[in-house]
Design an enzyme around this catalytic site. Sequence first.
Site, PDB file in Angstrom:
ATOM      1  N   PRO A 118      34.315  -8.549  87.226  1.00 45.94           N
ATOM      2  CA  PRO A 118      34.862  -7.185  87.112  1.00 45.94           C
ATOM      3  C   PRO A 118      36.091  -7.162  86.207  1.00 45.94           C
ATOM      4  O   PRO A 118      36.930  -8.051  86.289  1.00 45.94           O
ATOM      5  CB  PRO A 118      35.267  -6.836  88.548  1.00 45.94           C
ATOM      6  CG  PRO A 118      34.641  -7.855  89.425  1.00 45.94           C
ATOM      7  CD  PRO A 118      34.378  -9.058  88.596  1.00 45.94           C
ATOM      8  N   GLU A 119      36.157  -6.168  85.329  1.00 41.87           N
ATOM      9  CA  GLU A 119      37.304  -6.022  84.430  1.00 41.87           C
ATOM     10  C   GLU A 119      38.052  -4.742  84.792  1.00 41.87           C
ATOM     11  O   GLU A 119      37.753  -4.134  85.809  1.00 41.87           O
ATOM     12  CB  GLU A 119      36.813  -5.998  82.976  1.00 41.87           C
ATOM     13  CG  GLU A 119      36.044  -7.262  82.607  1.00 41.87           C
ATOM     14  CD  GLU A 119      35.464  -7.237  81.200  1.00 41.87           C
ATOM     15  OE1 GLU A 119      36.062  -6.593  80.322  1.00 41.87           O
ATOM     16  OE2 GLU A 119      34.422  -7.862  80.987  1.00 41.87           O
ATOM     17  N   ARG A 150      30.180 -16.413  94.987  1.00 43.45           N
ATOM     18  CA  ARG A 150      30.696 -17.674  94.442  1.00 43.45           C
ATOM     19  C   ARG A 150      32.004 -18.122  95.072  1.00 43.45           C
ATOM     20  O   ARG A 150      32.487 -19.215  94.773  1.00 43.45           O
ATOM     21  CB  ARG A 150      30.806 -17.558  92.919  1.00 43.45           C
ATOM     22  CG  ARG A 150      29.408 -17.328  92.329  1.00 43.45           C
ATOM     23  CD  ARG A 150      29.379 -17.393  90.847  1.00 43.45           C
ATOM     24  NE  ARG A 150      29.771 -18.697  90.346  1.00 43.45           N
ATOM     25  CZ  ARG A 150      29.838 -18.991  89.054  1.00 43.45           C
ATOM     26  NH1 ARG A 150      29.536 -18.070  88.171  1.00 43.45           N
ATOM     27  NH2 ARG A 150      30.204 -20.181  88.661  1.00 43.45           N
ATOM     28  N   LYS A 203      43.639  -7.142  86.887  1.00 43.38           N
ATOM     29  CA  LYS A 203      42.389  -7.169  87.666  1.00 43.38           C
ATOM     30  C   LYS A 203      42.690  -7.381  89.145  1.00 43.38           C
ATOM     31  O   LYS A 203      41.802  -7.740  89.923  1.00 43.38           O
ATOM     32  CB  LYS A 203      41.482  -8.282  87.158  1.00 43.38           C
ATOM     33  CG  LYS A 203      41.033  -8.085  85.715  1.00 43.38           C
ATOM     34  CD  LYS A 203      40.148  -9.252  85.287  1.00 43.38           C
ATOM     35  CE  LYS A 203      39.900  -9.223  83.796  1.00 43.38           C
ATOM     36  NZ  LYS A 203      39.270 -10.476  83.348  1.00 43.38           N
ATOM     37  N   ARG A 254      32.895 -18.736  76.316  1.00 42.07           N
ATOM     38  CA  ARG A 254      32.430 -17.361  76.466  1.00 42.07           C
ATOM     39  C   ARG A 254      31.482 -17.022  75.331  1.00 42.07           C
ATOM     40  O   ARG A 254      31.454 -17.697  74.309  1.00 42.07           O
ATOM     41  CB  ARG A 254      33.610 -16.376  76.438  1.00 42.07           C
ATOM     42  CG  ARG A 254      34.600 -16.590  77.536  1.00 42.07           C
ATOM     43  CD  ARG A 254      33.919 -16.634  78.887  1.00 42.07           C
ATOM     44  NE  ARG A 254      34.877 -16.487  79.958  1.00 42.07           N
ATOM     45  CZ  ARG A 254      35.190 -15.327  80.515  1.00 42.07           C
ATOM     46  NH1 ARG A 254      34.617 -14.222  80.116  1.00 42.07           N
ATOM     47  NH2 ARG A 254      36.059 -15.271  81.481  1.00 42.07           N
ATOM     48  N   HIS A 298      27.413 -14.059 102.836  1.00 40.20           N
ATOM     49  CA  HIS A 298      28.392 -13.968 101.758  1.00 40.20           C
ATOM     50  C   HIS A 298      29.560 -13.045 102.101  1.00 40.20           C
ATOM     51  O   HIS A 298      30.378 -12.724 101.253  1.00 40.20           O
ATOM     52  CB  HIS A 298      27.721 -13.488 100.473  1.00 40.20           C
ATOM     53  CG  HIS A 298      26.646 -14.415  99.998  1.00 40.20           C
ATOM     54  ND1 HIS A 298      26.902 -15.725  99.654  1.00 40.20           N
ATOM     55  CD2 HIS A 298      25.313 -14.239  99.841  1.00 40.20           C
ATOM     56  CE1 HIS A 298      25.766 -16.310  99.294  1.00 40.20           C
ATOM     57  NE2 HIS A 298      24.789 -15.433  99.396  1.00 40.20           N
TER      58      HIS A 298
END
Length: 310
Positions: free
Chosen positions: A2-3, A145, A72, A300, A126
Amino acid sequence: MPELPEVQTIASELNRKLKNRIIKSVVVNAPKMVAVGPGTVSNIRTADKRSTDKFISLLEGEKVLSVQRRAKLLIFDLSGSLCILVHLKMTGQFIFEDKKLRAKTGGKYRMFNKLYAPLVKLPSKHTHVIFNFIDGSTLYFNDIRKFGYMKLVRDDELNQVRELQEYGPEPLSKQFTFSTFLTAVKNVLSNKLKIKIFLMDAKKIAGIGNIYSDEILFHAGVRPMRRVSSLTNKELAAIYKWIKPVLIKGIKAKGSSVGDFVRTDGSWGQMGKFHFVYGRKGQKCKKCGSIIEAVKLGGRTGSFCPHCQK
Ligand SMILES: [Zn+2]
């Protein structure tokens, strides 16, 4: 990951939904993802039972005053002069479930943004932190993750939080002028630094990541692998000009549901449909029809149109 537009979407939704709700109880299933105090570094990876118990007991009875964003990072401001700082990192998600949403969804959500992804009942394996509110509503923090983290700090400790000290200017703020941008450009130490990597450095400008750096550079007509030191004033002006509109478009679309990003009701952001280059390698440029190419930059991937970007 997420940005800025995705984290802003979460912050705005949670601010609306959690305001004035009082925490009844907190369940921590992954102790290494929570911490108390400002001194802890961003990648908290140790589980400490005493700290986890403290995290839980300090939060019980707290009222949520607001939820905001810096870079963020999500900042939950609580009544007892406390704040929870949350970084979603790669795959962190918040789902806020009240009676209405539970009735609509049956408590099941897709954790990936694919129609074939199975519906998962929450809490799932999760789900690492659960906030139960006294009115019966629940906030689930999921993270496949487990790179995300939460830390609880007192208001008077906020100025000691390293992440907050290090972030560069907010690109949507009034303070982010062209001269602020040029100052950041001039402070680049290595003349090998690529413009895409520069844009993604939160210490230079807060909140821009892989998706939005690609999109900004497409509109500015500059390839992601160009060295910052090679850019003309005209190119720098074009990049600066596109930062705000691209991020605002992302916020209006409620973020880009690529990877694991979902909104707080489990629905998807719509920005993905509007991407010009990000994630579109091998497809036709929406402006000129050329085939979108991709380049590896420091681990990236940068996507660009070989015709529209120089
Ligand atoms: Zn093109």
